[in-house]
Design a protein around this motif. Structure first.
Motif, PDB file in Angstrom:
ATOM      1  N   ALA A 172       2.470  -5.349  -2.973  1.00  0.00           N
ATOM      2  CA  ALA A 172       1.906  -4.801  -1.731  1.00  0.00           C
ATOM      3  C   ALA A 172       0.403  -4.552  -1.886  1.00  0.00           C
ATOM      4  O   ALA A 172      -0.393  -4.875  -0.992  1.00  0.00           O
ATOM      5  N   LEU A 173       0.005  -4.009  -3.020  1.00  0.00           N
ATOM      6  CA  LEU A 173      -1.422  -3.718  -3.239  1.00  0.00           C
ATOM      7  C   LEU A 173      -2.227  -5.013  -3.333  1.00  0.00           C
ATOM      8  O   LEU A 173      -3.338  -5.112  -2.812  1.00  0.00           O
ATOM      9  N   TYR A 174      -1.644  -6.008  -4.002  1.00  0.00           N
ATOM     10  CA  TYR A 174      -2.311  -7.315  -4.124  1.00  0.00           C
ATOM     11  C   TYR A 174      -2.476  -7.935  -2.737  1.00  0.00           C
ATOM     12  O   TYR A 174      -3.531  -8.473  -2.404  1.00  0.00           O
ATOM     13  N   CYS A 175      -1.456  -7.843  -1.914  1.00  0.00           N
ATOM     14  CA  CYS A 175      -1.546  -8.359  -0.535  1.00  0.00           C
ATOM     15  C   CYS A 175      -2.601  -7.608   0.263  1.00  0.00           C
ATOM     16  O   CYS A 175      -3.467  -8.216   0.909  1.00  0.00           O
ATOM     17  N   LEU A 176      -2.559  -6.295   0.218  1.00  0.00           N
ATOM     18  CA  LEU A 176      -3.471  -5.499   1.047  1.00  0.00           C
ATOM     19  C   LEU A 176      -4.919  -5.646   0.586  1.00  0.00           C
ATOM     20  O   LEU A 176      -5.853  -5.553   1.394  1.00  0.00           O
ATOM     21  N   ALA A 177      -5.111  -5.899  -0.728  1.00  0.00           N
ATOM     22  CA  ALA A 177      -6.467  -6.117  -1.236  1.00  0.00           C
ATOM     23  C   ALA A 177      -6.987  -7.501  -0.834  1.00  0.00           C
ATOM     24  O   ALA A 177      -8.168  -7.681  -0.564  1.00  0.00           O
ATOM     25  N   ARG A 178      -6.087  -8.480  -0.769  1.00  0.00           N
ATOM     26  CA  ARG A 178      -6.497  -9.850  -0.416  1.00  0.00           C
ATOM     27  C   ARG A 178      -6.660 -10.066   1.076  1.00  0.00           C
ATOM     28  O   ARG A 178      -7.410 -10.933   1.505  1.00  0.00           O
ATOM     29  N   PHE A 179      -5.893  -9.311   1.876  1.00  0.00           N
ATOM     30  CA  PHE A 179      -5.874  -9.553   3.326  1.00  0.00           C
ATOM     31  C   PHE A 179      -6.330  -8.300   4.075  1.00  0.00           C
ATOM     32  O   PHE A 179      -5.521  -7.518   4.581  1.00  0.00           O
ATOM     33  N   PRO A 180      -7.658  -8.120   4.164  1.00  0.00           N
ATOM     34  CA  PRO A 180      -8.229  -6.890   4.730  1.00  0.00           C
ATOM     35  C   PRO A 180      -7.824  -6.646   6.186  1.00  0.00           C
ATOM     36  O   PRO A 180      -7.785  -5.495   6.616  1.00  0.00           O
ATOM     37  N   ASP A 181      -7.533  -7.735   6.917  1.00  0.00           N
ATOM     38  CA  ASP A 181      -7.091  -7.529   8.308  1.00  0.00           C
ATOM     39  C   ASP A 181      -5.767  -6.770   8.339  1.00  0.00           C
ATOM     40  O   ASP A 181      -5.531  -5.930   9.215  1.00  0.00           O
ATOM     41  N   GLN A 182      -4.909  -7.031   7.369  1.00  0.00           N
ATOM     42  CA  GLN A 182      -3.611  -6.337   7.299  1.00  0.00           C
ATOM     43  C   GLN A 182      -3.800  -4.897   6.807  1.00  0.00           C
ATOM     44  O   GLN A 182      -3.103  -3.982   7.239  1.00  0.00           O
ATOM     45  N   LEU A 212       1.353  -8.915 -11.431  1.00  0.00           N
ATOM     46  CA  LEU A 212       0.079  -8.979 -12.135  1.00  0.00           C
ATOM     47  C   LEU A 212       0.066  -8.032 -13.326  1.00  0.00           C
ATOM     48  O   LEU A 212       0.776  -7.022 -13.359  1.00  0.00           O
ATOM     49  N   GLU A 213      -0.776  -8.383 -14.284  1.00  0.00           N
ATOM     50  CA  GLU A 213      -1.067  -7.526 -15.433  1.00  0.00           C
ATOM     51  C   GLU A 213      -2.211  -6.577 -15.066  1.00  0.00           C
ATOM     52  O   GLU A 213      -2.202  -5.414 -15.443  1.00  0.00           O
ATOM     53  N   SER A 214      -3.150  -7.103 -14.319  1.00  0.00           N
ATOM     54  CA  SER A 214      -4.335  -6.309 -13.985  1.00  0.00           C
ATOM     55  C   SER A 214      -4.912  -6.724 -12.634  1.00  0.00           C
ATOM     56  O   SER A 214      -5.011  -7.914 -12.322  1.00  0.00           O
ATOM     57  N   LEU A 215      -5.256  -5.721 -11.821  1.00  0.00           N
ATOM     58  CA  LEU A 215      -5.899  -5.937 -10.524  1.00  0.00           C
ATOM     59  C   LEU A 215      -6.984  -4.867 -10.347  1.00  0.00           C
ATOM     60  O   LEU A 215      -6.725  -3.792  -9.793  1.00  0.00           O
ATOM     61  N   PRO A 216      -8.191  -5.150 -10.859  1.00  0.00           N
ATOM     62  CA  PRO A 216      -9.269  -4.150 -10.748  1.00  0.00           C
ATOM     63  C   PRO A 216      -9.711  -4.014  -9.286  1.00  0.00           C
ATOM     64  O   PRO A 216      -9.989  -5.011  -8.626  1.00  0.00           O
ATOM     65  N   ILE A 217      -9.765  -2.771  -8.827  1.00  0.00           N
ATOM     66  CA  ILE A 217     -10.188  -2.533  -7.431  1.00  0.00           C
ATOM     67  C   ILE A 217     -11.150  -1.336  -7.368  1.00  0.00           C
ATOM     68  O   ILE A 217     -11.160  -0.492  -8.267  1.00  0.00           O
TER      69      ILE A 217
END
Ligand code: 4IA
Length: 400
Positions: free
Chosen positions: A250-260, A389-394
Protein backbone atom coordinates in the motif's frame (compact mmCIF):
# COMPACT_ATOMS: atom_id res chain seq x y z
CA UNK A 1 -10.34 -33.39 -31.75
CA UNK A 2 -11.98 -32.08 -28.59
CA UNK A 3 -10.27 -29.48 -26.42
CA UNK A 4 -9.60 -32.23 -23.87
CA UNK A 5 -7.33 -33.90 -26.37
CA UNK A 6 -5.30 -30.77 -27.03
CA UNK A 7 -1.62 -30.96 -26.31
CA UNK A 8 -0.84 -28.93 -23.23
CA UNK A 9 1.56 -26.05 -23.89
CA UNK A 10 4.82 -26.16 -21.95
CA UNK A 11 7.35 -23.54 -20.95
CA UNK A 12 10.73 -23.85 -19.32
CA UNK A 13 10.64 -20.56 -17.40
CA UNK A 14 11.32 -20.38 -13.66
CA UNK A 15 8.72 -18.38 -11.72
CA UNK A 16 10.91 -18.62 -8.60
CA UNK A 17 13.97 -16.84 -10.01
CA UNK A 18 15.07 -13.34 -9.05
CA UNK A 19 14.75 -12.23 -12.71
CA UNK A 20 11.12 -13.24 -12.59
CA UNK A 21 10.55 -11.53 -9.22
CA UNK A 22 12.06 -8.29 -10.59
CA UNK A 23 9.27 -8.09 -13.18
CA UNK A 24 6.74 -10.92 -13.18
CA UNK A 25 4.11 -9.09 -15.22
CA UNK A 26 5.14 -9.91 -18.81
CA UNK A 27 5.39 -13.59 -17.83
CA UNK A 28 2.02 -13.46 -16.04
CA UNK A 29 0.51 -12.14 -19.26
CA UNK A 30 2.18 -14.85 -21.33
CA UNK A 31 0.97 -17.57 -18.96
CA UNK A 32 -2.60 -16.21 -19.03
CA UNK A 33 -2.65 -15.90 -22.82
CA UNK A 34 -1.11 -19.21 -23.87
CA UNK A 35 -3.73 -21.48 -22.29
CA UNK A 36 -5.81 -21.95 -19.12
CA UNK A 37 -3.08 -24.26 -17.87
CA UNK A 38 0.59 -24.49 -18.86
CA UNK A 39 3.09 -27.17 -17.88
CA UNK A 40 6.26 -25.69 -16.38
CA UNK A 41 8.94 -28.29 -17.09
CA UNK A 42 11.53 -26.82 -14.72
CA UNK A 43 9.53 -27.87 -11.63
CA UNK A 44 6.96 -30.23 -13.19
CA UNK A 45 4.03 -28.07 -12.12
CA UNK A 46 0.82 -27.03 -13.86
CA UNK A 47 0.58 -23.25 -13.92
CA UNK A 48 -2.74 -21.43 -13.72
CA UNK A 49 -2.70 -17.67 -14.16
CA UNK A 50 -6.20 -16.74 -15.35
CA UNK A 51 -8.68 -15.47 -12.77
CA UNK A 52 -11.44 -17.93 -13.63
CA UNK A 53 -9.35 -21.07 -13.37
CA UNK A 54 -7.53 -19.87 -10.23
CA UNK A 55 -10.92 -19.19 -8.66
CA UNK A 56 -12.30 -22.56 -9.80
CA UNK A 57 -9.33 -24.47 -8.36
CA UNK A 58 -9.58 -22.60 -5.05
CA UNK A 59 -13.23 -23.64 -4.81
CA UNK A 60 -12.64 -27.32 -5.61
CA UNK A 61 -10.89 -28.89 -2.61
CA UNK A 62 -11.96 -32.40 -3.61
CA UNK A 63 -9.97 -32.39 -6.83
CA UNK A 64 -7.29 -29.96 -5.61
CA UNK A 65 -6.27 -30.84 -2.07
CA UNK A 66 -4.18 -29.00 0.50
CA UNK A 67 -3.25 -31.95 2.72
CA UNK A 68 -0.38 -32.86 0.39
CA UNK A 69 1.03 -29.38 0.99
CA UNK A 70 0.32 -25.86 -0.23
CA UNK A 71 3.89 -25.62 -1.53
CA UNK A 72 5.80 -27.59 -4.14
CA UNK A 73 6.69 -30.41 -1.73
CA UNK A 74 4.21 -33.28 -2.11
CA UNK A 75 3.71 -34.55 1.45
CA UNK A 76 2.66 -37.92 -0.01
CA UNK A 77 6.16 -38.33 -1.43
CA UNK A 78 8.49 -36.20 0.68
CA UNK A 79 8.75 -35.30 4.34
CA UNK A 80 7.66 -31.70 4.98
CA UNK A 81 10.29 -29.35 6.49
CA UNK A 82 8.12 -28.95 9.63
CA UNK A 83 5.01 -30.75 10.94
CA UNK A 84 2.11 -29.78 8.64
CA UNK A 85 -0.18 -26.92 9.58
CA UNK A 86 -3.51 -28.15 10.96
CA UNK A 87 -5.37 -25.52 8.99
CA UNK A 88 -3.44 -24.60 5.81
CA UNK A 89 -2.23 -28.09 5.00
CA UNK A 90 -5.47 -29.93 5.75
CA UNK A 91 -8.67 -30.90 3.92
CA UNK A 92 -12.24 -31.38 5.09
CA UNK A 93 -13.40 -32.79 7.41
CA UNK A 94 -10.28 -32.27 9.58
CA UNK A 95 -9.84 -28.75 8.25
CA UNK A 96 -13.47 -27.81 8.84
CA UNK A 97 -13.39 -28.39 12.59
CA UNK A 98 -10.11 -26.53 13.16
CA UNK A 99 -11.07 -23.72 10.84
CA UNK A 100 -14.33 -23.09 12.71
CA UNK A 101 -12.37 -22.67 15.94
CA UNK A 102 -9.83 -20.41 14.31
CA UNK A 103 -12.45 -18.22 12.68
CA UNK A 104 -14.08 -17.52 16.05
CA UNK A 105 -10.73 -16.51 17.53
CA UNK A 106 -10.18 -13.98 14.72
CA UNK A 107 -13.83 -12.98 14.22
CA UNK A 108 -14.80 -9.45 13.12
CA UNK A 109 -16.25 -8.80 16.59
CA UNK A 110 -13.01 -9.76 18.37
CA UNK A 111 -10.94 -7.76 15.89
CA UNK A 112 -13.19 -4.69 16.21
CA UNK A 113 -12.29 -4.42 19.89
CA UNK A 114 -8.66 -3.75 18.94
CA UNK A 115 -9.32 -0.63 16.85
CA UNK A 116 -8.74 2.01 19.52
CA UNK A 117 -5.52 0.42 20.73
CA UNK A 118 -4.19 0.05 17.18
CA UNK A 119 -5.15 3.63 16.36
CA UNK A 120 -3.16 5.05 19.27
CA UNK A 121 -0.10 3.05 18.21
CA UNK A 122 -0.48 4.26 14.59
CA UNK A 123 -0.79 7.88 15.74
CA UNK A 124 2.32 7.69 17.91
CA UNK A 125 4.23 6.00 15.09
CA UNK A 126 3.15 8.69 12.61
CA UNK A 127 4.24 11.54 14.90
CA UNK A 128 7.61 9.91 15.38
CA UNK A 129 8.01 9.48 11.60
CA UNK A 130 7.08 13.11 10.97
CA UNK A 131 9.63 14.28 13.51
CA UNK A 132 12.31 12.43 11.55
CA UNK A 133 11.09 13.41 8.08
CA UNK A 134 13.19 10.85 6.20
CA UNK A 135 12.33 7.22 6.95
CA UNK A 136 12.24 3.79 5.38
CA UNK A 137 8.61 2.96 4.60
CA UNK A 138 9.35 -0.75 4.92
CA UNK A 139 11.37 -0.87 8.15
CA UNK A 140 9.77 2.09 9.91
CA UNK A 141 6.12 1.63 8.89
CA UNK A 142 5.32 -1.65 7.10
CA UNK A 143 7.35 -3.69 9.61
CA UNK A 144 7.27 -1.43 12.65
CA UNK A 145 3.50 -1.05 12.89
CA UNK A 146 2.50 -4.75 12.67
CA UNK A 147 5.44 -5.57 14.98
CA UNK A 148 4.12 -3.15 17.56
CA UNK A 149 0.54 -4.46 17.55
CA UNK A 150 0.45 -8.11 16.42
CA UNK A 151 2.87 -9.88 18.81
CA UNK A 152 1.15 -8.01 21.65
CA UNK A 153 -2.29 -9.09 20.41
CA UNK A 154 -1.12 -12.71 20.31
CA UNK A 155 0.26 -12.36 23.83
CA UNK A 156 3.96 -12.95 23.14
CA UNK A 157 6.60 -11.87 25.60
CA UNK A 158 8.90 -9.04 24.52
CA UNK A 159 12.05 -11.10 24.40
CA UNK A 160 12.97 -12.79 21.12
CA UNK A 161 10.46 -11.07 18.83
CA UNK A 162 13.30 -10.40 16.38
CA UNK A 163 12.86 -14.04 15.32
CA UNK A 164 9.29 -13.51 14.06
CA UNK A 165 9.97 -12.03 10.62
CA UNK A 166 12.93 -14.34 9.89
CA UNK A 167 10.74 -17.32 10.84
CA UNK A 168 7.96 -16.18 8.52
CA UNK A 169 10.56 -15.64 5.81
CA UNK A 170 11.46 -19.32 6.11
CA UNK A 171 7.79 -20.41 6.04
CA UNK A 172 7.11 -18.51 2.82
CA UNK A 173 10.37 -19.49 1.13
CA UNK A 174 9.70 -23.12 2.02
CA UNK A 175 6.51 -23.20 -0.10
CA UNK A 176 8.75 -22.74 -3.13
CA UNK A 177 11.00 -25.18 -5.01
CA UNK A 178 14.36 -26.41 -3.66
CA UNK A 179 16.22 -23.37 -4.98
CA UNK A 180 18.84 -21.37 -3.08
CA UNK A 181 16.21 -19.16 -1.42
CA UNK A 182 14.50 -22.19 0.09
CA UNK A 183 17.55 -24.25 0.96
CA UNK A 184 19.41 -21.36 2.57
CA UNK A 185 16.34 -20.26 4.53
CA UNK A 186 15.81 -23.75 5.94
CA UNK A 187 19.54 -24.21 6.70
CA UNK A 188 19.50 -21.07 8.84
CA UNK A 189 16.09 -21.66 10.42
CA UNK A 190 17.03 -23.56 13.59
CA UNK A 191 17.13 -20.59 16.02
CA UNK A 192 13.91 -19.16 14.58
CA UNK A 193 12.15 -22.53 14.78
CA UNK A 194 13.33 -23.01 18.36
CA UNK A 195 11.96 -19.59 19.33
CA UNK A 196 8.56 -20.20 17.72
CA UNK A 197 8.20 -23.70 19.16
CA UNK A 198 8.86 -22.28 22.63
CA UNK A 199 6.46 -19.33 22.33
CA UNK A 200 3.65 -21.66 21.25
CA UNK A 201 3.55 -23.22 24.73
CA UNK A 202 0.76 -22.08 27.02
CA UNK A 203 3.06 -20.84 29.79
CA UNK A 204 4.78 -18.41 27.41
CA UNK A 205 1.56 -16.70 26.32
CA UNK A 206 -0.10 -13.89 28.25
CA UNK A 207 -3.52 -14.65 29.72
CA UNK A 208 -5.05 -12.13 27.33
CA UNK A 209 -4.50 -12.37 23.60
CA UNK A 210 -5.14 -14.73 20.70
CA UNK A 211 -2.72 -17.33 22.05
CA UNK A 212 -4.63 -17.72 25.29
CA UNK A 213 -7.88 -17.76 23.28
CA UNK A 214 -6.60 -20.79 21.38
CA UNK A 215 -5.71 -22.57 24.63
CA UNK A 216 -9.16 -21.77 26.05
CA UNK A 217 -10.63 -23.92 23.25
CA UNK A 218 -8.82 -26.89 24.80
CA UNK A 219 -10.75 -26.22 28.02
CA UNK A 220 -14.04 -26.08 26.11
CA UNK A 221 -13.22 -29.37 24.36
CA UNK A 222 -13.16 -27.92 20.82
CA UNK A 223 -9.53 -28.84 20.20
CA UNK A 224 -7.06 -31.32 21.67
CA UNK A 225 -4.26 -30.15 23.94
CA UNK A 226 -1.68 -31.14 21.34
CA UNK A 227 -3.40 -29.05 18.64
CA UNK A 228 -3.13 -25.76 20.50
CA UNK A 229 0.59 -25.07 20.00
CA UNK A 230 0.27 -25.81 16.27
CA UNK A 231 -2.55 -23.30 15.99
CA UNK A 232 -0.50 -20.66 17.76
CA UNK A 233 2.24 -21.55 15.26
CA UNK A 234 -0.22 -20.78 12.46
CA UNK A 235 -0.77 -17.30 13.91
CA UNK A 236 2.96 -16.70 14.06
CA UNK A 237 3.56 -18.14 10.58
CA UNK A 238 0.76 -16.39 8.75
CA UNK A 239 -0.07 -13.30 10.77
CA UNK A 240 2.89 -10.97 10.52
CA UNK A 241 4.90 -11.05 7.29
CA UNK A 242 1.63 -10.97 5.34
CA UNK A 243 0.46 -7.71 6.90
CA UNK A 244 4.00 -6.33 6.66
CA UNK A 245 3.96 -6.93 2.91
CA UNK A 246 0.35 -5.79 2.58
CA UNK A 247 1.14 -2.50 4.24
CA UNK A 248 4.40 -2.28 2.28
CA UNK A 249 2.42 -2.78 -0.94
CA UNK A 250 0.00 0.00 0.00
CA UNK A 251 2.80 2.43 0.87
CA UNK A 252 4.67 1.60 -2.35
CA UNK A 253 1.47 2.25 -4.33
CA UNK A 254 0.64 5.49 -2.55
CA UNK A 255 4.23 6.75 -2.95
CA UNK A 256 4.25 5.93 -6.68
CA UNK A 257 0.76 7.20 -7.50
CA UNK A 258 0.34 10.66 -5.93
CA UNK A 259 -3.12 11.12 -7.47
CA UNK A 260 -4.32 8.16 -5.38
CA UNK A 261 -2.58 9.55 -2.29
CA UNK A 262 -4.46 12.81 -2.87
CA UNK A 263 -7.78 10.96 -3.09
CA UNK A 264 -6.96 9.23 0.19
CA UNK A 265 -5.96 12.52 1.82
CA UNK A 266 -9.25 14.09 0.69
CA UNK A 267 -11.16 11.25 2.33
CA UNK A 268 -9.27 9.06 4.81
CA UNK A 269 -12.42 6.95 4.92
CA UNK A 270 -11.06 5.38 1.74
CA UNK A 271 -8.16 3.81 3.67
CA UNK A 272 -9.75 0.38 3.90
CA UNK A 273 -10.29 0.15 0.15
CA UNK A 274 -6.86 1.66 -0.56
CA UNK A 275 -5.37 -1.21 1.45
CA UNK A 276 -7.59 -3.81 -0.26
CA UNK A 277 -6.68 -2.48 -3.70
CA UNK A 278 -2.99 -2.72 -2.79
CA UNK A 279 -3.56 -6.39 -1.92
CA UNK A 280 -5.09 -6.90 -5.36
CA UNK A 281 -2.48 -4.82 -7.16
CA UNK A 282 0.69 -6.23 -5.56
CA UNK A 283 -0.67 -9.56 -4.24
CA UNK A 284 1.79 -9.94 -1.33
CA UNK A 285 1.12 -13.70 -1.35
CA UNK A 286 1.91 -14.31 -5.03
CA UNK A 287 1.46 -18.03 -5.44
CA UNK A 288 0.10 -21.18 -3.88
CA UNK A 289 -0.05 -24.85 -4.77
CA UNK A 290 -2.66 -27.56 -4.64
CA UNK A 291 -2.26 -31.28 -5.48
CA UNK A 292 -4.66 -33.10 -7.78
CA UNK A 293 -6.42 -36.02 -6.04
CA UNK A 294 -7.39 -37.66 -9.36
CA UNK A 295 -7.16 -36.91 -13.06
CA UNK A 296 -8.88 -33.54 -13.58
CA UNK A 297 -9.77 -31.26 -16.45
CA UNK A 298 -8.77 -27.60 -16.27
CA UNK A 299 -10.08 -25.36 -19.05
CA UNK A 300 -10.33 -28.40 -21.32
CA UNK A 301 -6.87 -29.76 -20.55
CA UNK A 302 -6.26 -32.98 -18.69
CA UNK A 303 -3.96 -33.02 -15.69
CA UNK A 304 -3.03 -36.34 -14.12
CA UNK A 305 -3.56 -37.48 -10.53
CA UNK A 306 -1.03 -36.44 -7.87
CA UNK A 307 0.23 -33.42 -9.82
CA UNK A 308 1.16 -30.05 -8.32
CA UNK A 309 -0.93 -27.14 -9.57
CA UNK A 310 0.60 -23.68 -9.15
CA UNK A 311 -1.87 -20.83 -8.84
CA UNK A 312 -0.62 -17.33 -9.67
CA UNK A 313 -2.81 -15.20 -7.40
CA UNK A 314 -0.96 -12.08 -8.56
CA UNK A 315 -1.69 -12.87 -12.22
CA UNK A 316 -5.36 -13.65 -11.50
CA UNK A 317 -5.66 -10.32 -9.68
CA UNK A 318 -4.53 -8.53 -12.85
CA UNK A 319 -6.34 -10.68 -15.42
CA UNK A 320 -7.94 -8.32 -17.98
CA UNK A 321 -10.62 -11.01 -18.51
CA UNK A 322 -11.82 -10.09 -15.02
CA UNK A 323 -10.61 -6.55 -14.23
CA UNK A 324 -10.88 -3.22 -15.99
CA UNK A 325 -7.51 -1.46 -16.22
CA UNK A 326 -5.97 -4.23 -14.11
CA UNK A 327 -2.56 -2.56 -14.05
CA UNK A 328 -3.87 0.67 -12.49
CA UNK A 329 -3.86 1.18 -8.73
CA UNK A 330 -7.29 2.72 -8.18
CA UNK A 331 -8.47 3.18 -4.60
CA UNK A 332 -12.03 3.78 -5.78
CA UNK A 333 -12.24 0.44 -7.56
CA UNK A 334 -14.62 -2.36 -6.56
CA UNK A 335 -12.02 -4.83 -5.30
CA UNK A 336 -14.37 -7.60 -4.25
CA UNK A 337 -13.55 -10.97 -5.74
CA UNK A 338 -9.78 -10.48 -5.74
CA UNK A 339 -7.89 -13.60 -4.67
CA UNK A 340 -5.12 -11.87 -2.72
CA UNK A 341 -6.56 -13.43 0.44
CA UNK A 342 -7.29 -16.64 -1.43
CA UNK A 343 -10.90 -17.78 -1.89
CA UNK A 344 -13.06 -20.70 -0.81
CA UNK A 345 -12.64 -22.77 2.34
CA UNK A 346 -9.01 -21.76 2.92
CA UNK A 347 -9.54 -18.03 2.39
CA UNK A 348 -7.50 -16.04 4.87
CA UNK A 349 -8.80 -16.48 8.40
CA UNK A 350 -6.96 -13.37 9.60
CA UNK A 351 -8.34 -11.08 6.92
CA UNK A 352 -10.29 -8.90 9.37
CA UNK A 353 -7.23 -8.35 11.51
CA UNK A 354 -5.12 -7.65 8.42
CA UNK A 355 -7.65 -5.13 7.13
CA UNK A 356 -7.84 -3.41 10.50
CA UNK A 357 -4.06 -3.00 10.61
CA UNK A 358 -3.97 -1.70 7.03
CA UNK A 359 -6.90 0.64 7.44
CA UNK A 360 -5.77 2.13 10.75
CA UNK A 361 -2.20 2.79 9.61
CA UNK A 362 -3.21 4.25 6.23
CA UNK A 363 -6.00 6.45 7.58
CA UNK A 364 -3.72 7.81 10.29
CA UNK A 365 -1.06 8.68 7.71
CA UNK A 366 -3.69 10.25 5.45
CA UNK A 367 -4.87 12.52 8.27
CA UNK A 368 -1.43 13.70 9.40
CA UNK A 369 0.85 13.54 6.36
CA UNK A 370 0.59 15.92 3.41
CA UNK A 371 3.03 14.26 1.02
CA UNK A 372 4.98 11.04 0.64
CA UNK A 373 7.97 11.24 -1.70
CA UNK A 374 10.34 8.48 -2.70
CA UNK A 375 13.78 9.78 -1.73
CA UNK A 376 16.27 7.02 -2.46
CA UNK A 377 16.97 3.66 -4.00
CA UNK A 378 14.15 1.09 -3.87
CA UNK A 379 15.35 -2.43 -3.07
CA UNK A 380 13.29 -5.54 -3.66
CA UNK A 381 13.17 -8.39 -1.13
CA UNK A 382 13.25 -11.84 -2.73
CA UNK A 383 11.08 -14.65 -1.39
CA UNK A 384 9.57 -17.72 -3.09
CA UNK A 385 6.04 -16.66 -2.09
CA UNK A 386 5.96 -13.11 -0.76
CA UNK A 387 6.22 -10.09 -3.03
CA UNK A 388 7.54 -6.97 -1.36
CA UNK A 389 10.37 -4.55 -0.85
CA UNK A 390 13.45 -4.62 1.35
CA UNK A 391 13.74 -0.85 1.40
CA UNK A 392 11.61 2.13 0.33
CA UNK A 393 13.24 5.41 1.43
CA UNK A 394 10.67 8.20 1.68
CA UNK A 395 10.30 11.70 3.03
CA UNK A 396 7.11 12.65 4.84
CA UNK A 397 5.75 16.18 5.06
CA UNK A 398 3.42 17.14 7.88
CA UNK A 399 -0.10 18.24 7.03
CA UNK A 400 -0.72 21.76 8.36
C1 4IA B 1 0.13 -21.92 8.75
C2 4IA B 1 -0.85 -18.66 3.24
C3 4IA B 1 -0.18 -18.12 4.43
C4 4IA B 1 -0.73 -16.79 4.83
C5 4IA B 1 -0.14 -19.11 5.56
C6 4IA B 1 1.09 -19.52 6.02
C7 4IA B 1 1.17 -20.44 7.06
C8 4IA B 1 0.03 -20.94 7.63
C9 4IA B 1 -1.21 -20.53 7.19
C10 4IA B 1 -1.29 -19.61 6.13
O1 4IA B 1 1.24 -22.13 9.24
O2 4IA B 1 -0.91 -22.46 9.14
Amino acid sequence: MTSTDRQMPELDLDPFSTDFFDDPYPTHERLRDIAPVVWLSKWDVYAIARYKEVHDVLHDHRNFCSSRGAGLTDFAKEKPWRPPSLILEADPPAHTRIRAVFDRILSPAVVRALREKFTRVAEDRTDELLARGSVDAIRDIAEAFPLSVFPEAVGLKKEGREHLLPYAGVVFNAFGPPNQLRQQAIERSAPHQAYVLEQCQRENLSTEGFGACIYSRVESGDIAEAEAPLLVRTLLSAGLDTTVNGLGAALYCLARFPDQWRLLRDDPGRARNAFEEAIRYESPVQTFFRTTTQEVTIGGFKVGAGKKVLMFLGAANRDPRKWEHPDSYDIGRRTSGHVGFGSGIHMCSGQFLARLEGEVMLSTLAKRVRAIEISGEIKRRYNNTLRGLESLPITLKRAS
